[in-house]
Design an enzyme around this catalytic site. Structure first.
Site, PDB file in Angstrom:
ATOM      1  N   GLY A  17      12.073 -11.957   2.007  1.00  0.00           N
ATOM      2  CA  GLY A  17      13.368 -12.051   3.077  1.00  0.00           C
ATOM      3  C   GLY A  17      14.641 -12.520   2.471  1.00  0.00           C
TER       4      GLY A  17
ATOM      5  N   ASP B 188      11.152 -13.651  10.269  1.00  0.00           N
ATOM      6  CA  ASP B 188      12.730 -14.174  10.970  1.00  0.00           C
ATOM      7  C   ASP B 188      13.302 -13.047  11.640  1.00  0.00           C
ATOM      8  OD1 ASP B 188      11.683 -16.534   9.768  1.00  0.00           O
ATOM      9  OD2 ASP B 188      12.865 -16.646   8.082  1.00  0.00           O
TER      10      ASP B 188
ATOM     11  N   GLY C  53      16.509 -15.173   0.883  1.00  0.00           N
ATOM     12  CA  GLY C  53      16.324 -15.668  -0.634  1.00  0.00           C
ATOM     13  C   GLY C  53      15.798 -14.886  -1.411  1.00  0.00           C
TER      14      GLY C  53
ATOM     15  N   ARG D 260       1.090  -1.151  -0.001  1.00  0.00           N
ATOM     16  CA  ARG D 260      -0.174  -0.093   0.094  1.00  0.00           C
ATOM     17  C   ARG D 260       0.958   1.443   0.019  1.00  0.00           C
ATOM     18  NH1 ARG D 260      -1.674   3.067   4.396  1.00  0.00           N
ATOM     19  NH2 ARG D 260      -3.600   4.106   4.358  1.00  0.00           N
TER      20      ARG D 260
END
Ligand code: F6P
Length: 328
Positions: A105, A131, A107, A24
């Site tokens: 994240g 995480d 990766g 948003r």
């Protein structure tokens, strides 16, 4: 001002609460600056398959409070191939996308870095993961919400642990990092946390049992990070060891699993995502590229993506001392 007319925004990897607030903020800040926005569905896979949706300010109405991601997400193995990234680039160019905002994240940002380098595309990363394992930012989008969800669950498990005088090993997510386990242990008043950041030389279970002997507690909660070290770890591993090595204790296991990723984002995550989404467009307008937006001491910072994904984010040792002392 850099010559950017159209941006693409995507979410990739595991969803996290607050991703919608970030989408948003990116969309509205871009539109405020007369930049067109294309929503890319299902992360990099949608880029490869040309799954694009034109976004307006109203496309993101009524989304700030919603968990998950309206853009959907995926872990694309095809994007890890040269051919996949070539297709993604061709689709992007055909759709007139000049720059990308990638919310994800470790990766996902590693993929972004590779793509940006190969095809010379301006990419801004936003740390979207429960995480909290990205270097260069104190917090990632979704971490605070997941922490609150875990604490709510642990409070409930505590009731039954007390009633039965049991040790509960509660396994939480975090991939290779122990932030969720360590901080949810502090926040829920747990007796211990078993995290991958502790030295392999330390047997964290034996240490916890030894500490417990000095205390007059009959029940205990141990937060266990899902990460395994040298093939061992996880809540079942520790509960099995208790059965064998300390049969005087009654141990149980709860794996919280994917419920940790769901639900409404906390106010903190909504604000963080809004600030980061806004900062992503500001960065593009300033001509910055291939950086991740982070937050340090409540100030927005820009971190080269390469550093954010490569360097390990340490756990503050003070958190370990706090838990050890307060769980007496
Ligand atoms: O990276 C977010 C995360 O939830 C990790 O904590 C966990 O290890 C992983 O994703 C689970 O992935 P999946 O949803 O693909 O099983």
């Amino acid at each position: 001002m850099a010559d950017i007319n159209t941006i693409g925004v995507l979410t990739s990897g595991g969803d996290s609460p607050g991703m919608n607030a970030a989408i948003r903020a990116v969309t509205r800040t871009a539109r405020f600056n007369n930049i067109n926005v294309i929503g890319v569905m299902r992360g990099y896979q949608g880029l490869i398959e040309g799954e694009f949706v034109k976004f307006t300010s109203s496309s993101v109405s009524n989304t700030i409070q919603r968990g998950g991601t309206i853009l959907k997400t995926a872990r694309s193995s095809e994007f890890m191939t040269d051919e996949g990234r070539r297709k993604a680039y061709e689709n992007m160019k055909q759709a007139g996308i000049d720059a990308l905002v990638v919310i994800g994240g470790n990766g996902s940002l590693t993929g972004a870095q590779l793509f940006a380098r190969e095809y010379d595309i301006p990419i801004i990363g936003l740390p979207g993961t429960i995480d909290n394992d990205l270097y260069g930012t104190d917090y990632t989008i979704g971490y605070d919400s997941a922490l609150n969800t875990i604490v709510e669950c642990v409070d409930k498990i505590r009731d039954t642990a007390n009633s039965h005088d049991r040790i509960f090993f509660i396994e939480v997510m975090g991939r290779d990092a122990g932030f969720l386990a360590q901080n949810s242990a502090i926040a829920s008043g747990a007796e211990a946390a078993i995290i991958p950041e502790s030295s392999t030389a330390v047997d964290q279970l034996a240490e916890f049992i030894e500490r417990g002997k000095r205390k007059s507690k009959n029940s205990a909660i141990v937060l266990v990070s899902e990460a395994q070290k040298n093939g061992v770890g996880g809540a079942f591993y520790y509960a099995d060891r208790v059965k064998k090595e300390y049969p005087q204790f009654d141990a149980r296991v709860t794996i919280l699993g994917h419920l940790q990723r769901g639900g409404m984002p906390s106010a903190y995550d909504r604000i963080l995502a809004s600030r980061m989404g806004y900062a992503a467009i500001e960065a593009l307008l300033e001509g910055q590229r291939n950086i991740m937006v982070g937050i340090k001491n409540d100030e927005i910072v820009y971190v080269p993506i390469q550093r954010a994904v490569k360097l390990d984010k340490p756990i503050n040792p003070e958190l370990i001392s706090v838990l050890n002392v307060l769980s007496m």
